[in-house]
Scaffold this active site. Structure first.
Site, mmCIF file in Angstrom:
data_model
loop_
_atom_site.group_PDB
_atom_site.id
_atom_site.type_symbol
_atom_site.label_atom_id
_atom_site.label_comp_id
_atom_site.label_asym_id
_atom_site.label_seq_id
_atom_site.Cartn_x
_atom_site.Cartn_y
_atom_site.Cartn_z
ATOM 1 N N MET A 20 15.744 -4.920 1.925
ATOM 2 C CA MET A 20 14.479 -4.230 1.687
ATOM 3 C C MET A 20 14.664 -3.181 0.590
ATOM 4 S SD MET A 20 12.522 -5.794 3.760
ATOM 5 C CE MET A 20 11.053 -4.783 3.580
ATOM 6 N N GLY A 21 13.623 -3.004 -0.219
ATOM 7 C CA GLY A 21 13.625 -1.929 -1.210
ATOM 8 C C GLY A 21 14.363 -2.240 -2.494
ATOM 9 N N GLU B 253 0.824 -1.208 0.000
ATOM 10 C CA GLU B 253 0.000 0.000 0.000
ATOM 11 C C GLU B 253 0.859 1.258 0.000
ATOM 12 O OE1 GLU B 253 -2.242 -3.445 1.238
ATOM 13 O OE2 GLU B 253 -0.385 -2.602 2.043
ATOM 14 N N PRO C 296 11.701 -13.721 -0.242
ATOM 15 C CA PRO C 296 10.580 -13.984 0.677
ATOM 16 C C PRO C 296 9.820 -12.701 0.992
ATOM 17 C CG PRO C 296 12.612 -15.013 1.456
ATOM 18 C CD PRO C 296 12.994 -14.086 0.349
ATOM 19 N N ARG C 297 8.524 -12.848 1.184
ATOM 20 C CA ARG C 297 7.686 -11.681 1.445
ATOM 21 C C ARG C 297 8.003 -11.037 2.782
ATOM 22 N NH1 ARG C 297 4.732 -7.808 -1.189
ATOM 23 N NH2 ARG C 297 3.089 -7.005 0.158
ATOM 24 N N LEU D 41 2.440 -5.998 -11.265
ATOM 25 C CA LEU D 41 2.749 -4.849 -12.129
ATOM 26 C C LEU D 41 4.222 -4.451 -12.087
ATOM 27 C CD1 LEU D 41 -0.393 -2.640 -11.422
ATOM 28 C CD2 LEU D 41 0.083 -4.027 -13.445
ATOM 29 N N GLU D 42 4.881 -4.722 -10.973
ATOM 30 C CA GLU D 42 6.286 -4.305 -10.858
ATOM 31 C C GLU D 42 7.177 -5.016 -11.882
ATOM 32 O OE1 GLU D 42 9.214 -2.915 -7.215
ATOM 33 O OE2 GLU D 42 7.585 -4.311 -6.832
#
Length: 424
Positions: A308-309, A60, A267-268, A336-337
């Site tokens: 991250m990122g 989000e 991994p998420r 979409l990424e």
């Protein structure tokens, strides 16, 4: 119904705290900033008007980037507050916006916590990303004449059935929301059926189509890929418990045809990095972690991205991308990424969280749906053997994204009307 809901929430509080502690053992950041989760927040020093945006977690936060930029451009005299619920979402706010916005956790939906948060922050207007519908939050904001907009709102048929179980409370909540900007006409219709006022619900499109990746990401991806040489690269991103085993089985079959395959797993959840690394090593793969800081040599067979990122960068290094949360009944993640980087996309059968987008990609042959491990392996093998098809799928996905942009401008135009009404 509101009293009953609040009573049940209070009764559930010990279990919520136990879950918070349990998550803290896996991700220590969950042990921090508990005072924010209960509305104990220092009062805002500035007297500037405040626009508040709630983005529950990383996905989000990413989706609200064009909205935040639009708000900053249109309302430079306002402060922007972004709230999240997860440490990963919090970290993403910090990395994307640094000190250009305020940030705290949104408290639990307990009346005293919500009132403490609103007393401290004093927002003029609130925007909730997607469908984080918390009754006390919305009804207390209505009591205080703080307009709330639900942006990029989605409501699956399954979720709508769940809300029908508490139809009276749902209707009361929805009728106190002056603006619902739905992703699609189907979402709009479901909100109206649950009791939202028809003239307050608008189908504006999906903000996640507003993805715009800087040239620096592509440059970084190309430089990393150059170090690996001309070897096939398959990425499995945003994976969950129960998926990595299936992906490793598929990779074993793929490696039968492409012996120099590099498998990238992202991994998420950060608390699973160690487990996924161990899983790769137990399967016999020479495994490297991104955080090891070592070069990914030709001997490395699996790379676990535990930073991250950087997901966009590693999507850019891959020939084929699988988007996780879809081989298990989680509902999938944003396809979409990788599509924005012209990568062919594969998804499992469980993509109900991104139903409209994924169906559109499947219909336009910009994505492939697989049901199981064997189909995943076969699809990756076919794509690795067929560069032209990879290019065609990538071009189709990029074209769909370009065609579908504009939701953020339509949303901002609707928000303008409501903010100008508050300011009068």
């Amino acid at each position: 119904m509101k009293v009953l809901y609040s009573t049940l929430f209070y009764l559930a509080l010990p279990f919520i705290l136990i879950r918070l502690i349990w998550r803290g053992f896996k991700a220590p950041a969950y042990f921090k900033r508990w005072h924010e989760r209960f509305g104990h927040i220092p009062s805002r020093a500035s007297k500037q008007n405040l626009i508040w945006v709630h983005a529950v977690s990383v996905g989000e936060v990413e989706a609200c980037r064009p909205l935040i930029k639009g708000l900053q451009d249109r309302y430079p005299e306002h402060q922007i507050l972004i709230t999240t619920m997860t440490p990963t979402g919090s970290a993403r706010v910090e990395s994307l916006f640094a000190e250009n916005v305020l940030h705290v956790y949104l408290p639990y939906d307990l009346p005293f916590a919500i009132r403490g948060f609103l007393d401290a922050m004093q927002p003029q207007f609130g925007i909730i990303m997607e469908t984080e519908l918390w009754p006390n939050l919305i009804l207390i904001c209505a009591e205080r004449s703080i307009p709330i907009a639900v942006a990029n709102a989605r409501l699956s048929a399954r979720s709508a059935r769940g809300y029908l179980k508490v139809a009276k409370l749902t209707r009361q909540m929805l009728q106190n929301i002056p603006l619902i900007a739905a992703q699609s006409h189907s979402d709009r219709d479901r909100f109206v059926q649950l009791g939202a006022h028809k003239d307050k619900v608008h189908a504006v499109g999906n903000l996640k189509y507003e993805i715009s990746l800087p040239a620096s990401i592509i440059e970084r991806a190309e430089s990393i890929r150059a170090l690996w040489g001309n070897r096939p690269v398959f990425i499995a991103a945003s994976t969950h418990e129960g998926e990595e085993e299936q992906i490793l089985d598929a990779a074993r079959k793929i490696r039968g045809q492409f012996r120099d395959l590099l498998l990238i797993i992202v991994p998420r959840h950060p608390e699973r990095f160690d487990r996924v690394t161990a899983l790769c090593r137990r399967s016999g793969l020479n495994t490297l972690r991104r955080s090891d800081g070592k070069p990914c040599s030709s001997q490395v067979q699996a790379l676990v991205v535990d930073s991250m990122g950087e997901l966009s960068v590693f999507y850019g290094t891959a020939d084929v991308a699988f988007v996780g949360g879809s081989l298990i009944n989680h509902g999938g993640h944003n396809i979409l990424e990788p599509a924005a980087l012209s990568r062919p996309v594969i998804t499992g059968p469980h993509y109900f969280n991104f139903l409209e987008i994924t169906r559109q990609f499947l219909e336009h042959h910009a994505a492939i749906e697989v049901k199981n491990t064997d189909q995943l392996a076969d699809s990756v093998i076919e794509l690795l053997k067929d560069p032209q098809r990879r290019t065609e799928m990538g071009d189709a996905g990029k074209h769909l994204i370009e065609q579908s942009k504009g939701a953020s401008q339509r949303l901002l135009n609707l928000i303008d009307v409501h903010i100008s009404h508050v300011q009068r």
